[in-house]
Enzyme design. Structure first.
Site, PDB file in Angstrom:
ATOM      1  N   GLU A   1     -12.685  -2.053   2.589  1.00 53.55           N
ATOM      2  CA  GLU A   1     -13.273  -1.825   3.923  1.00 53.55           C
ATOM      3  C   GLU A   1     -14.344  -0.735   3.902  1.00 53.55           C
ATOM      4  O   GLU A   1     -14.340   0.181   4.734  1.00 53.55           O
ATOM      5  CB  GLU A   1     -12.168  -1.484   4.925  1.00 53.55           C
ATOM      6  CG  GLU A   1     -11.195  -2.629   5.143  1.00 53.55           C
ATOM      7  CD  GLU A   1     -10.135  -2.345   6.200  1.00 53.55           C
ATOM      8  OE1 GLU A   1     -10.069  -1.209   6.715  1.00 53.55           O
ATOM      9  OE2 GLU A   1      -9.357  -3.271   6.512  1.00 53.55           O
TER      10      GLU A   1
ATOM     11  N   ASN B   1      -6.640   1.559   2.939  1.00 52.78           N
ATOM     12  CA  ASN B   1      -7.350   2.818   3.147  1.00 52.78           C
ATOM     13  C   ASN B   1      -6.931   3.879   2.139  1.00 52.78           C
ATOM     14  O   ASN B   1      -7.735   4.745   1.756  1.00 52.78           O
ATOM     15  CB  ASN B   1      -7.110   3.323   4.569  1.00 52.78           C
ATOM     16  CG  ASN B   1      -7.694   2.411   5.619  1.00 52.78           C
ATOM     17  OD1 ASN B   1      -8.447   1.487   5.315  1.00 52.78           O
ATOM     18  ND2 ASN B   1      -7.361   2.659   6.879  1.00 52.78           N
TER      19      ASN B   1
ATOM     20  N   TYR C   1      -6.730  -8.794  11.946  1.00 54.82           N
ATOM     21  CA  TYR C   1      -5.405  -8.723  12.542  1.00 54.82           C
ATOM     22  C   TYR C   1      -5.482  -9.209  13.990  1.00 54.82           C
ATOM     23  O   TYR C   1      -6.507  -9.050  14.654  1.00 54.82           O
ATOM     24  CB  TYR C   1      -4.873  -7.282  12.523  1.00 54.82           C
ATOM     25  CG  TYR C   1      -4.689  -6.728  11.132  1.00 54.82           C
ATOM     26  CD1 TYR C   1      -3.504  -6.924  10.442  1.00 54.82           C
ATOM     27  CD2 TYR C   1      -5.704  -6.002  10.506  1.00 54.82           C
ATOM     28  CE1 TYR C   1      -3.318  -6.417   9.170  1.00 54.82           C
ATOM     29  CE2 TYR C   1      -5.533  -5.493   9.225  1.00 54.82           C
ATOM     30  CZ  TYR C   1      -4.343  -5.698   8.566  1.00 54.82           C
ATOM     31  OH  TYR C   1      -4.176  -5.194   7.295  1.00 54.82           O
TER      32      TYR C   1
ATOM     33  N   GLU D   1      -6.411  -9.249   3.761  1.00 59.10           N
ATOM     34  CA  GLU D   1      -5.583  -8.570   4.767  1.00 59.10           C
ATOM     35  C   GLU D   1      -5.563  -9.451   6.010  1.00 59.10           C
ATOM     36  O   GLU D   1      -6.616  -9.732   6.595  1.00 59.10           O
ATOM     37  CB  GLU D   1      -6.109  -7.178   5.141  1.00 59.10           C
ATOM     38  CG  GLU D   1      -5.860  -6.113   4.100  1.00 59.10           C
ATOM     39  CD  GLU D   1      -6.148  -4.705   4.622  1.00 59.10           C
ATOM     40  OE1 GLU D   1      -5.895  -4.445   5.828  1.00 59.10           O
ATOM     41  OE2 GLU D   1      -6.638  -3.874   3.839  1.00 59.10           O
TER      42      GLU D   1
ATOM     43  N   GLU E   1       0.859  -1.192   0.000  1.00 63.50           N
ATOM     44  CA  GLU E   1       0.000   0.000   0.000  1.00 63.50           C
ATOM     45  C   GLU E   1       0.893   1.239   0.000  1.00 63.50           C
ATOM     46  O   GLU E   1       1.992   1.234   0.560  1.00 63.50           O
ATOM     47  CB  GLU E   1      -0.898  -0.002   1.243  1.00 63.50           C
ATOM     48  CG  GLU E   1      -1.847   1.191   1.310  1.00 63.50           C
ATOM     49  CD  GLU E   1      -2.865   1.073   2.442  1.00 63.50           C
ATOM     50  OE1 GLU E   1      -3.669   2.000   2.600  1.00 63.50           O
ATOM     51  OE2 GLU E   1      -2.855   0.046   3.154  1.00 63.50           O
TER      52      GLU E   1
END
Length: 500
Positions: free
Chosen positions: A172, A71, A243, A291, A26
């Site tokens: 997301e 994001n 996570y 992720e 990212e």
């Protein structure tokens, strides 16, 4: 302590898709600038990409990288990253409160990925943008020529299409932190219409639609149900993100958190299958766990880092020995669900919650989590076998009946090889593992290694990679299979050659 693993030849979980060993880059922190790209570094190539980092990425055998976010994606204008570099705009990245120079864009990243023989899982912005920008990007990347966007790609130096086959429909989108966050109804409608148009441009692409950002959100379940009501016919995968960490410093509970990952996966599968049944559709929807990782070390410190700088150094978690063990349990869990989890992306690849760390302008090294990933990515190819485990168990703060042994067996028919990955969760007791491999004729033990014997908080640092696999001599073939000693608190890999 004793444990037993029983497998039967032909009793498989599923074929393991190579993309299960994907990762993620990212435009965030020092993943790109100061990570894979560092033009002033003495080991950088003519384009500014670090050769030492490329070598470490090759060691990990990553077949797919998700790009450019995250994001970051929800505020990104992809056109900023094409054309002459000197004419590209500097933008505020609101997601991570940095300055994005756009020095690295689509062409540069594709060049890096192609050199490493990595496929790209490209994201389209469904936060601030939508259908039109997405279809234009597919045309730019994948259409041969003769149209505005495809000819512009050629003008920018790529005569042949990039032929990107996997695409993410936003990121997301249920998260309150996301730029352009949406309700399930809003996102479902937008994702459905975007998917239809993208596949009209290139019918060969596969699409990943956003599931709930994390399973602890109150919208988990209802979000998936609503989004799939709109998109099931038009997409190929549903995404999962999660996570894990050990902020409470409870090692037994930490090593049990892979059970939560397993429950999460099975819950999402149930939702997908319920929509399939209600809609009376033949297609089975698979999952993209795009992720996943350990992330908790920097949560309290990143806010102190100065904002609005280029490559603001955030999420630079330094992983320790106990993280490597928990990470190994998560890897095994993905393999246990490889019949439906076909894509997974370790987030991320370099510097940002990553297996590879670098100094900008300096050295690079392997974090503790590097080694379990490298071993599984290299030797966990083929078929995941149904692994019947008999092991003592324990209860922790959040979990009951946690087996001390976490294990999976993978068969690679091309190599005539079985590979066993195992974690001994016991804090104090060595484990004698008896492997009963029914239906196989064993030839020899190829390799047996372990990561064990370190302080829980031991880390790898520049020039000193102490937490890494070492040879395990305590392995023997028996009449029925193999016996191997697994040290307390250990990650283990055993490779066995079979007879044809």
């Amino acid at each position: 302590m004793k444990a037993r693993v029983l497998i039967n030849k032909g009793n498989i979980v599923g074929e393991i898709d190579d993309r299960l060993y994907g990762s993620f880059i990212e435009h965030m922190g020092r993943a790109v600038y100061g990570g894979i790209f560092d033009p002033e570094h003495p080991m950088s190539d003519n384009y500014g990409f670090r050769e030492d980092v490329k070598a470490l990425v090759k060691e990990l055998n990553v077949p797919l990288v998700r790009y450019p976010g995250g994001n970051f994606l929800s505020g990104y204008k992809w056109e900023d990253g094409i054309g002459p570099v000197e004419k590209r705009p500097r933008r505020l990245d609101l997601a991570w409160q940095t300055i994005e120079t756009n020095e690295i864009g689509l062409h540069e990243f594709m060049q890096w990925a192609n050199e490493l023989e990595i496929d790209v899982d490209m994201g389209v912005n469904l936060g601030t943008r939508g259908i039109d920008a997405a279809r234009n990007l597919v045309e730019y990347c994948n259409f041969p020529g003769g149209t505005y966007w495809s000819d512009l790609r050629k003008e920018h130096g790529a005569q042949k299409p990039f032929n990107i086959k996997t695409w993410c429909l936003g990121n997301e989108m249920d998260g309150s932190w996301q730029i352009g966050a949406k309700t399930a109804e809003e996102y479902g409608r937008l994702a459905s219409e975007t998917a239809k148009v993208m596949k009209l441009v290139d019918e060969t692409i596969e699409l990943v639609v956003c599931g709930t950002s994390i399973s602890t959100l109150p919208t988990f379940g209802s979000w998936e149900q609503t989004v799939l009501e709109h998109t099931y016919e038009h997409v190929d995968y549903l995404s999962l993100h999660m996570y894990y960490g050990n902020p409470e410093n409870d090692i037994e509970n930490y090593l049990a958190k892979s059970l939560d990952m397993d429950r999460f996966i099975k819950g999402v599968i149930a939702i997908c299958d319920s929509v399939k049944a209600r809609k009376k559709i033949e297609k089975t929807l698979n999952l993209a766990f795009d992720e996943w990782n350990i992330w908790y070390h920097t949560l309290d410190t990143d806010e102190q880092i100065e904002k609005w700088q280029v490559a603001r150094p955030v999420l630079e978690d330094i992983y320790n020995f106990e993280d490597a063990l928990a990470f190994g349990c998560l890897l095994i869990t993905l393999l246990k669900n490889s019949d439906r989890v076909k894509i997974a992306c370790l987030a991320q690849l370099v510097n940002v919650i990553a297996p590879i760390m670098t100094e900008t302008g300096g050295e690079s090294w392997r974090q503790t989590i590097f080694y379990p990933f490298q071993q599984v990515s290299t030797f966990g190819r083929g078929k995941a076998l149904v692994t019947n485990v008999r092991s003592d168990s324990y209860d922790s703060k959040d979990f009951s009946n946690v087996p001390y042994l976490e294990s999976i067996v993978v068969e690679n028919e091309e190599r005539n090889e079985l590979t066993i990955f195992a974690v001994n969760r016991s804090l104090e007791e060595e484990m004698t593992l008896e492997l009963d491999l029914q239906g196989y004729k064993l030839h020899s033990v190829v390799e047996c290694s372990t990561i064990a014997g370190h302080e829980l908080k031991a880390t790898n640092t520049k020039g000193q990679e102490q937490v890494k696999p070492v040879k395990n001599e305590q392995v023997a073939m028996t009449d029925n299979g193999i016996d191997v000693k697994l040290p307390a608190l250990s990650w283990n890999m055993l490779r066995v050659k079979t007879k044809q």
